[in-house]
Design a protein around this motif. Structure first.
Motif, PDB file in Angstrom:
ATOM      1  N   HIS A 378       0.837  -1.208   0.000  1.00 52.14           N
ATOM      2  CA  HIS A 378       0.000   0.000   0.000  1.00 52.14           C
ATOM      3  C   HIS A 378       0.869   1.254   0.000  1.00 52.14           C
ATOM      4  CE1 HIS A 378      -3.391   2.626   0.835  1.00 52.14           C
ATOM      5  NE2 HIS A 378      -2.738   3.119   1.875  1.00 52.14           N
ATOM      6  N   CYS A 382       0.827   4.013  -3.162  1.00 51.96           N
ATOM      7  CA  CYS A 382       0.518   5.436  -2.944  1.00 51.96           C
ATOM      8  C   CYS A 382       1.687   6.324  -3.329  1.00 51.96           C
ATOM      9  CB  CYS A 382       0.141   5.669  -1.489  1.00 51.96           C
ATOM     10  SG  CYS A 382      -1.398   4.873  -0.972  1.00 51.96           S
ATOM     11  N   GLU A 385       2.135   6.470  -7.186  1.00 49.32           N
ATOM     12  CA  GLU A 385       1.076   7.287  -7.775  1.00 49.32           C
ATOM     13  C   GLU A 385       1.325   8.764  -7.518  1.00 49.32           C
ATOM     14  OE1 GLU A 385      -3.824   7.534  -7.844  1.00 49.32           O
ATOM     15  OE2 GLU A 385      -2.786   6.137  -6.503  1.00 49.32           O
ATOM     16  N   GLU A 386       1.799   9.082  -6.330  1.00 51.43           N
ATOM     17  CA  GLU A 386       2.100  10.470  -5.976  1.00 51.43           C
ATOM     18  C   GLU A 386       3.189  11.072  -6.866  1.00 51.43           C
ATOM     19  OE1 GLU A 386       4.261  12.745  -2.213  1.00 51.43           O
ATOM     20  OE2 GLU A 386       3.124  10.897  -1.853  1.00 51.43           O
TER      21      GLU A 386
END
Length: 388
Positions: A378, A382, A385-386
């Motif tokens: 996870h 994240c 993607e950031e």
């Protein structure tokens, strides 16, 4: 978002190993579950082993193994670091060559996880560095439990680390879009060295299923069992645990799992302090036996003076063991609510107090830990993607 193409550099990466190779494998494997990975690693004949393990997991990963002139032959002082620096230079050239024919969305360096050693990277590509550590140093109160040689080594390590971070590794620190630090000590040092985005993230990654088969037995009345697991080096602090045992007013046993150059000194200390019958040196054992020993223990002790992110602590906390450790490095962070801090001013009394207060284990374990693969997956999803 489609699967990103990630160039991973993991100098140490080997399945079924502890320490750096284990970290490299577990993190690379998790990254490959989320991304299309090209892995830069070293040789040591592990290229085929890595490919085989990826295939068994149904994961596609391009493994590029890089050799150096220092891969064979006799060792010499500092060979490990000379070999790594040579590998980094070669990895940077290889990364640029690969980038000419492959599009990489980002670069992620996993190992070596040292915050004073540089890492391969690509211009104009997001770069994630870490998790890394190395900026934890022995509290002055604990120097009295170290030999003069070890004190000098600790001061030398501190000096060399700070010099490298401000010179050789300066570009790596400043060009990292995100630096993942193993603990607060490292995070503070990286910020002082110019890192722009530092986040604290231990590198522990445990398979929770592996704990489910372990149960304790009803052992009745007996001395409490205290366990240490790790390589036997002076800075690991096992001598402090032995001295605490010698001063204990209620009986407990110390089980030492692991081996190393400091073992003979520890055995002599146990003899000299009269507790040799209550200190059991098991030598190197399999991870399976480590877990079984933890499952039957009452307390885990980790009196290390500067470990950045000890996985054994995470495993002990997953077993529901009180973890005795100093508030330095990453031990207390990994143990979480199971941590019991050892006083640096009077560690022997502190250790004995914590052992006395620890309840004996229940007959059945209910393992629980935040340090599982889902957490890392996870986090990476994240983070990627950031940045993209």
């Amino acid at each position: 978002m489609s699967r990103p193409r990630v160039l991973v550099s993991a100098y140490a990466c080997e399945p079924g190993r502890g320490s750096e190779p284990g970290v490299g494998w577990e993190w690379t494997r998790t990254i490959a579950e989320l991304s299309d990975v090209t892995l830069l690693t070293r040789t040591d004949g592990q290229k085929q082993i890595l490919r085989q393990h990826f295939e068994e997991l149904g994961i596609s990963c391009c493994v590029v193994a890089l050799a150096t002139p220092f891969d064979a032959g006799r060792g010499f002082p500092g060979k490990t670091y000379v070999r790594y620096m040579w590998w980094v230079l070669k990895a940077r050239r290889t990364a640029r060559s690969l980038a000419e024919v492959n599009h990489f969305d980002l670069v992620h360096h996993v190992t070596y996880a040292s915050d004073w050693l540089p890492a391969p990277r690509l211009a104009n590509r997001p770069f994630i560095w870490g998790p890394v550590g190395g900026s934890s140093y022995a509290p002055k109160d604990l120097y009295r439990y170290l030999s003069y040689r070890q004190r000098a080594a600790d001061l030398l390590r501190k000096t060399i680390g700070r010099i490298f971070r401000r010179t050789v590794t300066r570009k790596t620190i400043k060009q990292a879009n995100v630096a993942l630090a193993l603990n607060e000590d490292t995070a503070n040092e990286l910020r002082r060295c110019g890192a722009t985005d530092v986040r604290i993230e231990p590198n522990a990654l445990l398979e929770l299923e592996s704990f489910s088969i372990h149960e304790t037995n009803d052992r009745g009345e007996r001395p409490k069992k205290v366990v240490f697991a790790g390589r036997l080096l002076e800075w690991k602090g096992v001598q402090i645990a032995i001295r605490a045992l010698a001063l204990a007013d209620t009986p407990w046993e110390l089980h030492v799992l692991g081996d190393g150059p400091y073992r003979a000194s520890l055995e002599k200390l146990a003899q000299a302090t009269g507790v040799h019958q209550r200190v059991v040196f098991h030598g190197n054992v399999s991870r399976e036996l480590v877990l079984r020993s933890l499952a039957s223990a009452d307390v885990y002790i980790h009196p290390s003076i500067h470990d950045s992110s000890p996985w054994s602590v995470a495993e002990a906390a997953a077993m529901g063991l009180p973890v005795l450790c100093f508030e330095v490095g990453g031990g207390a962070k990994l143990a979480g609510t199971w941590s019991r801090l050892i006083s640096t001013s009077n560690p022997m009394t502190s250790i004995n107090t914590h052992v006395k207060q620890a309840p004996q284990r229940p007959s059945k374990l209910v393992p629980s830990t935040p340090w599982d693969r889902d957490r890392v997956k996870h986090l990476l999803a994240c983070l990627y993607e950031e940045l993209l």
